[in-house]
Design an enzyme around this catalytic site. Structure first.
Site, PDB file in Angstrom:
ATOM      1  N   ASP A 511      56.072  25.628 -65.679  1.00 42.72           N
ATOM      2  CA  ASP A 511      54.685  25.115 -65.912  1.00 42.72           C
ATOM      3  C   ASP A 511      54.599  23.859 -66.662  1.00 42.72           C
ATOM      4  OD1 ASP A 511      55.649  26.478 -68.122  1.00 42.72           O
ATOM      5  OD2 ASP A 511      53.842  26.878 -69.029  1.00 42.72           O
ATOM      6  N   ASP A 516      56.437  25.573 -76.369  1.00 39.65           N
ATOM      7  CA  ASP A 516      57.244  26.700 -76.282  1.00 39.65           C
ATOM      8  C   ASP A 516      56.905  27.607 -75.231  1.00 39.65           C
ATOM      9  OD1 ASP A 516      54.567  27.026 -77.182  1.00 39.65           O
ATOM     10  OD2 ASP A 516      55.051  28.340 -79.030  1.00 39.65           O
ATOM     11  N   GLU A 517      57.179  27.219 -74.074  1.00 40.95           N
ATOM     12  CA  GLU A 517      57.059  28.000 -72.834  1.00 40.95           C
ATOM     13  C   GLU A 517      58.012  27.597 -71.713  1.00 40.95           C
ATOM     14  OE1 GLU A 517      52.945  29.488 -70.354  1.00 40.95           O
ATOM     15  OE2 GLU A 517      52.647  28.212 -72.246  1.00 40.95           O
ATOM     16  N   TRP A 576      49.193  34.559 -58.250  1.00 45.72           N
ATOM     17  CA  TRP A 576      50.418  34.456 -58.953  1.00 45.72           C
ATOM     18  C   TRP A 576      51.470  35.271 -58.183  1.00 45.72           C
ATOM     19  CZ3 TRP A 576      46.437  32.302 -60.982  1.00 45.72           C
ATOM     20  CH2 TRP A 576      46.368  31.547 -62.006  1.00 45.72           C
ATOM     21  N   GLU A 786      47.258  19.749 -67.937  1.00 35.46           N
ATOM     22  CA  GLU A 786      46.987  21.219 -67.929  1.00 35.46           C
ATOM     23  C   GLU A 786      45.392  21.307 -67.737  1.00 35.46           C
ATOM     24  OE1 GLU A 786      48.342  25.443 -69.925  1.00 35.46           O
ATOM     25  OE2 GLU A 786      48.519  23.519 -71.080  1.00 35.46           O
ATOM     26  N   HIS A 803      51.864  18.973 -66.260  1.00 37.91           N
ATOM     27  CA  HIS A 803      51.496  20.530 -65.686  1.00 37.91           C
ATOM     28  C   HIS A 803      51.266  20.399 -64.278  1.00 37.91           C
ATOM     29  CE1 HIS A 803      51.412  23.857 -68.460  1.00 37.91           C
ATOM     30  NE2 HIS A 803      50.778  24.564 -67.412  1.00 37.91           N
TER      31      HIS A 803
END
Length: 913
Positions: A511, A516-517, A576, A786, A803
């Site tokens: 993404d 922190d992803e 998704w 994003e 993003h």
């Protein structure tokens, strides 16, 4: 009697004719030979490989009518046409892409040499192509003599990096040396202090519960007769460094880090030696004193091995049978309470040959400016948001001096880097110098950052642009699509989307690359997959990701929002989870890779069956996702300007996924299943319209609410113009702006163009005020945001500046402005149907298909529209011209009829006036 001089002339003429004929044959020999996906030839594990090539002959109308492939065990045999492994014979077909190898069974370590010859539409044979090769890896797990080794005990959280070493001797007359290696987490190999290979972050990210990739390296040139030294540096990577927001709690393991390494030596006399990782090696803590993917890498050069007792070498432990409980989804207090804590078991994990291109440095960038907003704080602006690392060069080091590098996408008003939008990610590297007055260089081994700016503190002296150099890294796929237009804002948006793809393709589609992803979110992936297939030769990347989805799939059939599964428990939410079908189907459409459907069909079917048999489907006649209180229905059209009802999205995607599954079943010859799922899609369509359609509008009456059923074939035929007008009217009511989020923003421009609102679509595409793609570009974006208003939202929340979901807009550039799209998978046949809007004067587009270059360029000039197109050999194009009332078109002076014109291979200029 014929005079000697005349006979000699005849022989010379005949010889010249034969020479010219052979020369022409050689010039027309097939080119760009390709093994499998074209990115891994050394150490492949594919036992049923496919071969591809392109025709070099570009005369008008050229097509292949037959081929012959020869495969041999040596280049010498191949040169003599001695095909001891496979001679296909003359096969009458036009197929030149993904031709199945049908020779002798492939063997581990064997190198295979091949070439191909073709015949054209006149029956004329080409010359033989140049030789190409592939080499097999280790095909049987019994061939692994190495042990998994690591350091006893665990030091630090995350575990401290370790260094394993083996000293060994090499005899004279070495002819071949291969290393087969992998690690948990990442590893870097060195031989005699020279880095092995150019890969980064090996072995890459897979569902480690199921498999880990090994890599194969040709190290023949790195070895010398006599004493040699092999080092392996181990870091956390995705394995144990900690992932997920809130500090990175989620891990496959707490350690220890581990290595599997097998060096095989072959000598001129045919003898071999194997040097395999085992307890006879030695291991110690490495100079990397801290490494975590989100937080940074800290390197103390003073701790480099010096050959003394202080190095701290100890005997490694063997970890072949190791097990541990994972923390993929957290403890019971985590929202994902339905997920069991998986047990990682070394015995259950497969070690398989790498299946997708590795991560590499693809370019370097020097800073465009260097400022000093505070004394001793030097900020490097590289002018481009990216994913990568920096190479640090210190001309004169100071012993024990710590140089600190802070990475960020943004700056504070005072000119220092702003890391608030990284949330808990510290994104800071540290290097401690080992000398006084000497030059030192360093770059991290076990992570990457998302950044445009680097703030350097503690540098000995004043750094220049030569001292801190950015290295762009991503999965090393090659660019195949190029686009430019007369409207500069389109070019900026195109560049932003392309850079965002490069920033978010590191072993998996992520993404974002900075906070922190950095997870494999499926909604983002399915929205951008088509755009990415126009941009890059990305077939193997998506094939690998499709397997990640299948590997992580729950036994019940549901899939996860994030793959490999991590942080977010299941089941996946509407739009998704449907990446399970959209990713392989779209990849098949663009590259003709039937195997991606074959390998993933059961996974695709299991997700569809999960929806079709779900309690909600039984209850309402159509699927919807919800929380237990039926107040939340999934992510919806994520981060829109105007929210749309979430509940109908589950049914819309259920219909779309059933439709795609029916198509896949048809391709694979599963006729009954194709009929079953097509009928179910029709049944759910009826129910969808019954539940969600009212007063000539779909529930919510938003752009997104109407776009999804319009895009998925749900709207009854007679009502399609009505629904399209609803969308157009809503766009106009918002001053020619969209109000959509991640999902529907991919759909809005195509649907407007499809239903006669192309000029309106262009207005939306080129807007420079909020909300729009142009607004991002006009406000300094060099990658996609994003949020539509990332510049206004608080930075410390969910606010990535890199993003790729909104980058899906460029699919419209290629498919509609340039007008190029596949009809038969892989562009064997394709459409050229440009849609020039008012206000745009030029579009240039090229695409390197598996058959050769496709070109669609148009320009308005002197009251005419000039269209230049190129059709590659062995393909056919359907030309559909944008004729207005009273206009006519001509091709090379001949008037074209209205409708579809078939174009054979060649280059053409069409005039419309």
């Amino acid at each position: 009697m014929i005079p000697y001089s005349l006979r000699l002339s005849r022989w010379l003429l005949l010889g010249c004719c034969l020479f010219v004929s052979e020369l022409l044959q050689a010039q027309n020999a097939p080119q760009k030979l390709r093994f499998e996906y074209g990115d891994i030839r050394l150490g492949t594990g594919v036992t049923q490989p496919r071969l591809s090539w392109q025709l070099a002959n570009t005369h008008p109308g050229v097509r292949q009518t037959a081929y012959q492939i020869l495969v041999a065990s040596s280049p010498e045999k191949l040169a003599q046409n001695e095909a001891d492994l496979w001679d296909s014979g003359k096969v009458k077909t036009s197929q030149s892409v993904y031709v199945d190898y049908q020779g002798k069974s492939l063997e581990s370590r064997q190198r295979y040499f091949w070439k191909v010859q073709t015949w054209d539409e006149k029956g004329t044979a080409s010359g033989w192509s140049s030789a190409d090769w592939w080499e097999m890896g280790l095909l049987d797990k019994k061939e692994w003599k190495a042990d998994w080794i690591g350091m006893a005990g665990i030091i630090g959280e995350p575990p401290r990096s370790t260094q394993a070493r083996k000293d060994f001797s090499v005899k004279n007359n070495l002819v071949k040396a291969r290393i087969y290696a992998t690690g948990l987490g990442d590893y870097v190999l060195k031989i005699n202090n020279q880095k092995v290979g150019d890969q980064l972050l090996a072995p890459g990210w897979t569902d480690y519960l199921k498999k880990v990739y090994y890599q194969t390296y040709d190290v023949t040139s790195l070895l010398k007769s006599g004493e040699n030294q092999l080092d392996a540096f181990l870091g956390n990577g995705w394995w144990s460094g900690g992932l997920g927001w809130g500090g990175g709690f989620h891990r496959y393991s707490q350690g220890p880090l581990r290595l599997l390494c097998q060096l095989e030596l072959t000598y001129a006399d045919g003898s071999t030696e194997v040097i395999a990782s085992n307890k006879d090696w030695k291991i110690r803590l490495s100079p990397v004193i801290y490494d975590a993917m989100y937080h940074g890498e800290h390197y103390d050069a003073r701790l480099e091995a010096k050959g003394t007792d202080a190095d701290g070498w100890v005997t490694p432990v063997v970890l072949n049978d190791a097990k541990n409980q994972t923390t993929l989804f957290g403890p019971n207090k985590d929202p994902n309470v339905g997920e069991k804590a998986d047990i990682f078991d070394m015995k259950k994990m497969e070690v398989v040959a790498q299946e997708a291109p590795p991560i590499r440095v693809t370019e370097t960038k020097k800073a465009v400016t260097v400022t000093e907003p505070k004394p001793g704080h030097f900020v490097f602006d590289f002018g481009q948001n990216m994913a990568g690392i920096v190479h640090l060069s210190i001309p004169k080091a100071t012993y024990s001096q710590e140089v600190v590098l802070h990475f960020a996408e943004l700056l504070h008003e005072d000119g220092t880097v702003a890391q608030e939008n990284l949330r808990s990610a510290k994104s800071t590297d540290r290097y401690i110098c080992k000398s006084n007055g000497e030059a030192e260089e360093w770059e991290p081994m076990f992570l990457y950052h998302g950044f445009r700016y680097v703030e350097v503190v503690g540098f000995p002296g004043k750094p220049t642009v030569e001292n801190v150099v950015a290295k762009v890294i991503h999965t090393d796929f090659q660019p195949i699509g190029e686009f430019s237009a007369s409207e500069e804002i389109l070019n900026k948006i195109y560049s932003n989307a392309k850079w965002t793809l490069k920033s978010n393709a590191l072993s998996i589609p992520t993404d974002c690359p900075q906070r922190d992803e950095r997870l494999g979110w499926m909604g983002d992936a399915q929205i951008f997959v088509a755009s990415s297939c126009y941009l890059m030769d990305i077939n193997s990347f998506w094939a690998k990701y499709a397997r990640d989805i299948a590997d992580s799939q729950h036994p019940s059939g549901y899939v996860y929002d994030v793959n490999p599964k991590m942080v977010v428990g299941g089941p996946s939410k509407p739009a998704w989870g449907d990446a399970t079908l959209i990713v392989p189907w779209t990849t098949y459409e663009f590259f003709g890779d039937k195997r991606i459907l074959e390998k993933n069909y059961e996974s695709m079917k299991a997700w569809v069956e999960y929806m079709n048999t779900h309690t909600s489907t039984k209850k309402a006649g159509i699927y919807y996702f919800s929380d237990p209180d039926e107040k939340w229905f999934g992510y919806g059209d994520w981060v829109p300007v105007v929210a749309s009802p979430g509940k109908p999205i589950g049914g819309a995607y259920q219909i779309y996924s059933n439709t795609l599954l029916a198509k896949a079943a048809h391709v694979l010859g599963k006729t009954k299943e194709a009929e079953t799922y097509a009928a179910l899609a029709k049944q759910y369509t009826t129910k969808y319209n019954e539940l969600y359609f009212k007063d000539n509008n779909y529930e919510g009456k938003t752009q997104a609410a109407n776009l999804m059923p319009l895009s998925f074939g749900i709207v009854p035929e007679k009502l399609k113009p009505v629904i399209a007008k609803n969308v157009a009217d809503d766009v106009k009511a918002h001053q020619d702006h969209l109000t959509t989020g991640f999902i529907a923003s991919q759909q809005i421009l195509p649907r407007l163009t499809d239903y006669g609102y192309n000029d309106l679509a262009y207005k939306v595409a080129t807007q420079k005020t909020y909300p729009s793609w142009g607004y991002m570009a006009e406000n300094g974006a060099t990658t996609m945001w994003e949020l539509w208003n990332s510049d206004k939202e608080r930075p410390e929340g969910m606010n990535s500046r890199n993003h790729f979901a909104y980058g899906s807009v460029i699919e419209w550039y290629f498919r509609y402005l340039a007008g190029v799209e596949p009809i038969e998978p892989g562009f064997k046949t394709f459409r050229i149907a440009p849609k020039p809007p008012k206000g745009l004067n030029r579009v240039n587009f090229s695409y390197q298909s598996l058959y050769g270059p496709i070109v669609s360029n148009w320009e308005r000039k002197d009251g005419k529209l000039i269209l230049n197109v190129t059709i590659p050999p062995n393909t056919v194009a359907d030309l559909e011209l944008p004729l207005q009332a009273g206009q006519s078109a001509s091709l090379e002076g001949k008037k074209l009829k209205k409708g579809v014109s078939k174009l054979q291979p060649g280059s053409y200029q069409i005039l419309i006036q």
